[in-house]
Design a protein around this motif. Structure first.
Motif, PDB file in Angstrom:
ATOM      1  N   GLU A  16     -57.683 -45.845  28.879  1.00 36.35           N
ATOM      2  CA  GLU A  16     -57.762 -44.492  29.650  1.00 36.35           C
ATOM      3  C   GLU A  16     -56.489 -43.922  30.262  1.00 36.35           C
ATOM      4  O   GLU A  16     -56.334 -42.794  30.397  1.00 36.35           O
ATOM      5  N   CYS A  49     -63.596 -41.690  31.705  1.00 34.05           N
ATOM      6  CA  CYS A  49     -62.410 -41.350  31.205  1.00 34.05           C
ATOM      7  C   CYS A  49     -61.943 -40.229  30.901  1.00 34.05           C
ATOM      8  O   CYS A  49     -62.840 -39.189  30.746  1.00 34.05           O
ATOM      9  N   LYS A 102     -61.983 -51.630  26.671  1.00 28.08           N
ATOM     10  CA  LYS A 102     -61.028 -50.715  27.613  1.00 28.08           C
ATOM     11  C   LYS A 102     -59.685 -50.706  26.858  1.00 28.08           C
ATOM     12  O   LYS A 102     -58.930 -49.714  26.914  1.00 28.08           O
ATOM     13  N   GLU A 139     -54.944 -50.371  29.776  1.00 28.59           N
ATOM     14  CA  GLU A 139     -56.226 -49.918  29.676  1.00 28.59           C
ATOM     15  C   GLU A 139     -55.732 -48.418  28.623  1.00 28.59           C
ATOM     16  O   GLU A 139     -54.983 -47.711  28.604  1.00 28.59           O
TER      17      GLU A 139
END
Length: 662
Positions: free
Chosen positions: A601, A412, A571, A599
């Motif tokens: 990320e 990430c 996540k 998510e």
């Protein structure tokens, strides 16, 4: 009174008082016989009627026995044996019906008919002769009265002859009627004996004939069949007794349980909660709106099926879909002064249904189950193990942690931006830092804030001499004109989990530690309510916007964000560290933890991109090179994210990735 055989016909003409007295005895006997005959006839007609009803009843019984096969029983265990047995019994009943019909006909001919004939013929004849005898006696008395009034001095021979002739005719008529009446009464003494015995003789013969034919018909063929049926019934009775004993034992065992089983919310102090559920079922109260301000609550049975929440009203054959739980969120809410309420929110941020559980345990298990299902754990090979692993991650901070295992490097875009350097328009991170101890990251006993109120930010804004935060937590849109001029605008739907002060921002481990402690504190204190907001990432700020009123709840300068990272296993968890100046001249570090519909990320990528834009804005050539490396959309805007926009991002006006104007 001495027994009297008969009335003497010789004394009928004299008609003496003694004869009249004897006649009254015979008349009384005839009246008693008439009353008794009527009662006896009613009893015999009742027997005959019952026999006729037996014929109709056996006929109906045979039809019902055959109709058992046509019944659509939901539970048909052992029906084959029962159907074959009832078919045989139906044939037997049909044969008995024939015998009953013959018996009914015989009773009508030999029992009921003779007594009716005796009443209609003999008793009616006696009654008629009695009336005629009374009329004749009256006429005779009148003629004798005329004869007695004939004068002695003025005797009229003609009148005398006529009266004497009238007396003779009346006396002859009375004599004839009395003779007939006496004969009928004498004969009645013999006829009544026959009338009483003849019907019963026919009844007895009919019954004997019925039983004889029945014995001849069934004695040979029915013995074996009845014996087998008796054995089958006995075996079923034995099974019933065994099953009844088991049910009695189970009933006693169930009734011997603690009274707390019947009491809702009996373990409210320390409920045993299973947080690893991937399916759940039970009764809940569903909130329904009936008007602008009026609502009703309906108790219904809910259950989860895969990723769906189903509802089945009482008496319904199957359940119906209420809510798709994939990527949804659930939180405890306060609703109408009711306890244990929780709300399910759809992935696009719209408020969904509100449900009420009957106890604290049920409320928290439903919330945990829906949270597990929303992560689509049920699609994995071993959903129970995955649920246990995820919940253990949230509870790791329940016991003190003195050291951390070195985490694997994550792909990430989480990074330490404080110590990064710009070389050839690229961000070069520093060398790997040794992971510190827990006490070096967060001071023990640091309070956790579960609300979105940010007193440090308000104090900072007030001392800058610039804009001042609205005391109601609202910020006008004109307060942030940089949003329109920003090269980056990306919207995410997030839920605030908590924030806490930290001691350092040199490593992302401080974010992971803050996540563990925040989630553990929520689990320990059973805090499920979360504040949902829209996180706007621009090239200058991070803004938390109220999704209902579109006012800004909090604002962070992007330059003050020193660390940001997404959880490596869950996540959807994301956090960042903010460095803010204090009024005393120092600086404070705080970590904020969120749960995102998409998510984490992607949020980290957007923050990292915003920081890159800040850096390259210092060099126009580097900025132009960065813009040229990004693809253009059809409307002339730059797509700043590599992946496609997530449906759950919930961007205002349209779902799209981070874009900038050319």
């Amino acid at each position: 009174m001495p027994a009297v055989d008969k009335l003497l016909l010789e004394e009928a003409l004299q008609d003496s008082p003694q004869t009249r007295s004897l006649l009254s005895v015979f008349e009384e006997d005839a009246g008693t016989l008439t009353d008794y005959t009527n009662q006896l006839l009613q009893a015999m007609q009742r027997v005959y009627g019952a026999q006729n009803e037996m014929c109709l009843a056996t006929q109906q019984l045979s039809k019902q026995l055959l109709a058992y096969e046509k019944q659509n029983f939901a539970l048909g265990k052992g029906d084959e044996e029962v159907i074959s047995t009832l078919h045989y019994f139906s044939k037997v009943v049909d044969e008995l019906n024939v015998l009953h019909t013959e018996l009914a006909k015989q009773l009508a001919d030999t029992m009921v008919l003779p007594i009716i004939q005796f009443r209609e013929k003999d008793l009616t004849e006696v009654s008629t002769l009695k009336d005629l005898f009374g009329l004749a006696s009256s006429e005779h008395d009148l003629s004798m009265a005329k004869y007695s009034r004939l004068p002695k001095k003025k005797e009229n021979e003609k009148v005398k002859a006529e009266i004497m002739k009238e007396v003779a005719a009346a006396r002859r008529k009375q004599h004839l009627s009395s003779l007939q009446y006496y004969c009928a009464l004498n004969a009645l003494q013999y006829r009544k004996r026959v009338a009483m015995m003849e019907p019963m003789l026919g009844f007895a013969h009919g019954q004997i004939n019925f039983f004889k034919k029945g014995a001849e018909m069934f004695s040979q063929s029915m013995d074996g069949f009845l014996s087998s049926v008796a054995d089958m019934v006995q075996s079923i009775q034995v099974e019933l007794e065994v099953e009844a004993e088991k049910m009695r034992a189970s009933q006693q065992e169930l009734l011997s349980l603690d009274e707390a089983v019947y009491t809702p919310d009996f373990d409210v102090a320390a409920p045993q909660i299973n947080r690893n559920l991937i399916q759940k079922a039970g009764y809940l109260n569903l909130r329904n709106k009936t008007g602008l301000v009026s609502t009703t609550w309906e108790r219904l049975y809910f259950f989860t099926q895969g990723g769906n929440l189903m509802c089945q009203p009482r008496g319904a054959v199957a359940g119906g879909l209420i809510q798709d739980l994939d990527n949804c969120s659930v939180m405890a809410v306060d609703c109408e002064d009711r306890r244990y309420c929780f709300q399910i929110t759809t992935p696009n941020g719209k408020a969904g249904i509100i449900l009420q559980a009957e106890s604290r345990k049920e409320n928290e298990e439903w919330i945990c189950a829906i949270n597990n299902i929303s992560r689509q754990i049920y699609l994995t090979d071993n959903p129970e193990a995955v649920a246990i692993k995820l919940n253990q991650t949230a509870l790791q901070a329940v016991t003190p942690i003195t050291s951390f295992a070195k985490k694997q490097e994550s792909p990430c875009p989480s990074q330490n931006v404080k110590g990064s350097e710009m070389e050839n328009d690229k961000i070069v991170p520093k060398a790997t830092v040794v992971i510190p101890e827990a006490e070096q990251l967060i001071a023990p006993g640091t309070p956790i804030q579960f609300d979105i109120v940010l007193p440090a930010t308000e104090f900072l804004d007030q001392n800058r001499g610039g804009r001042r935060t609205n005391p109601f937590g609202e910020t006008e849109d004109a307060t942030f004109p940089e949003a329109e001029d920003s090269l980056l605008q990306q919207m995410f739907i997030v839920r605030f989990l908590g924030s806490m002060a930290v001691k350092t921002d040199n490593t992302t481990e401080v974010i992971y530690e803050a996540m563990r402690q925040v989630l553990a504190a929520r689990a320990i204190h059973n805090i499920f309510r979360m504040t949902e907001s829209h996180l706007m990432v621009t090239s200058q700020t991070l803004r938390l916007i109220d999704p209902q009123t579109q006012v800004t709840r909090a604002n962070f300068e992007l330059t003050s964000v020193t660390q940001f990272a997404a959880h490596q296993e869950n996540k959807r968890l994301v956090g960042f560290v903010v460095r803010l100046p204090e009024s005393t001249g120092g600086e404070s570090l705080s970590t904020y933890v969120f749960e995102s519909n998409s998510e984490g990320e992607k949020i980290c990528y957007a923050i990292n991109l915003g920081k890159e834009i800040i850096e390259v804005q210092k060099d126009p050539e580097a900025l132009a090179q960065l813009m040229l490396s990004m693809p253009l959309t059809n409307d002339g805007k730059y797509i700043l994210l590599n992946d496609q926009p997530d449906d759950n991002d919930g961007s205002p006006s349209e779902n799209r990735g981070a874009e900038s104007e050319a």
